[in-house]
Design a protein around this motif. Structure first.
Motif, short mmCIF file in Angstrom:
data_model
loop_
_atom_site.label_atom_id
_atom_site.label_comp_id
_atom_site.label_asym_id
_atom_site.label_seq_id
_atom_site.Cartn_x
_atom_site.Cartn_y
_atom_site.Cartn_z
N SER A 121 10.55 48.62 22.54
CA SER A 121 10.17 47.22 22.79
C SER A 121 10.34 46.83 24.26
O SER A 121 11.00 45.83 24.55
CB SER A 121 10.97 46.30 21.89
OG SER A 121 12.36 46.49 22.09
N ARG B 140 7.54 46.66 37.26
CA ARG B 140 6.08 46.69 37.41
C ARG B 140 5.66 46.02 38.72
O ARG B 140 4.84 46.56 39.46
CB ARG B 140 5.42 46.02 36.21
CG ARG B 140 3.91 45.99 36.27
CD ARG B 140 3.28 45.40 35.01
NE ARG B 140 3.90 44.17 34.55
CZ ARG B 140 3.65 42.95 35.05
NH1 ARG B 140 2.79 42.81 36.04
NH2 ARG B 140 4.24 41.89 34.55
N HIS C 205 8.36 45.39 26.08
CA HIS C 205 7.75 44.08 26.31
C HIS C 205 8.76 42.94 26.17
O HIS C 205 8.50 41.83 26.63
CB HIS C 205 6.57 43.88 25.35
CG HIS C 205 6.95 43.99 23.91
ND1 HIS C 205 7.24 45.21 23.31
CD2 HIS C 205 7.13 43.06 22.96
CE1 HIS C 205 7.58 45.01 22.05
NE2 HIS C 205 7.51 43.72 21.81
N GLU D 47 11.52 44.99 32.93
CA GLU D 47 10.31 45.81 33.02
C GLU D 47 9.26 45.11 33.87
O GLU D 47 8.49 45.76 34.58
CB GLU D 47 9.75 46.13 31.63
CG GLU D 47 10.66 46.99 30.77
CD GLU D 47 10.89 48.39 31.33
OE1 GLU D 47 10.07 48.88 32.14
OE2 GLU D 47 11.91 49.01 30.97
N THR D 48 9.22 43.78 33.84
CA THR D 48 8.31 43.01 34.70
C THR D 48 8.71 43.22 36.16
O THR D 48 7.85 43.39 37.03
CB THR D 48 8.34 41.52 34.33
OG1 THR D 48 7.97 41.38 32.96
CG2 THR D 48 7.41 40.72 35.20
N HIS E 10 6.50 31.92 29.86
CA HIS E 10 6.47 32.25 28.44
C HIS E 10 5.53 31.28 27.75
O HIS E 10 5.76 30.08 27.75
CB HIS E 10 7.85 32.17 27.82
CG HIS E 10 7.85 32.36 26.34
ND1 HIS E 10 7.44 33.52 25.75
CD2 HIS E 10 8.18 31.53 25.33
CE1 HIS E 10 7.52 33.41 24.44
NE2 HIS E 10 7.98 32.20 24.17
#
Length: 151
Positions: free
Chosen positions: A99, A110, A101, A106-107, A149
């Motif tokens: 998971s 990236r 996401h 992780e953002t 969000h």
């Protein structure tokens, strides 16, 4: 490089080298407060435990650290230290398997790789290490991520 192109009948390759490595253990919150470290060595449970232990002494209120299921996060040492950290107000929360996401770090990775590091930063290991550490040090000040969000 985040993308590339080639002619239909052209073989394109990029030679790679495995001589150097850059590993990062880092955390970010939605207010762009970054904590972490980078190393040219493997990230071990000892390194993670040392980082979390130091963090547990600096926090001023209950703090939850979200971790994925990497073996260095789930090892015996982390399990042994977890009750001590919880007494200091540092709580570990493990994401469900597969998971990424759900992990806002992780953002960060990236955007670091896709926007903040330039192709010229990959010319040498030293320039990559320097550019990466420079970018991570600027997170929250000069470099920010807009975490949005949508419900």
């Amino acid at each position: 490089m985040p993308y590339g192109w080639q002619f239909r009948d052209e073989d394109v390759f990029i030679p790679s080298q495995r001589a150097h490595r850059l590993n990062i253990f880092g955390m970010i919150d939605q207010n762009n407060r970054y904590e972490g470290f980078s190393t040219q060595e493997s990230i071990t449970a000892d390194k993670v435990a040392d980082f979390l232990d130091r963090l547990s002494f600096r926090i001023k209120k209950d703090t939850f650290v979200v971790l994925d299921n990497a073996c260095v996060h789930r090892g015996k040492l982390i399990a042994e230290l977890r009750p001590i950290w919880e007494k200091r107000g540092l709580f570990l929360f493990f994401l469900p398997p597969y998971s990424p996401h759900l992990n806002i770090a992780e953002t960060l990775w990236r955007i670091l790789k896709g926007k903040w590091l330039r192709p010229a930063d990959y010319v040498s290991a030293d320039s990559l290490f320097h550019a990466t550490n420079r970018a991570l040090a600027a997170v929250g000040d000069e470099l920010v991520i807009n975490f949005v969000h949508a419900a």
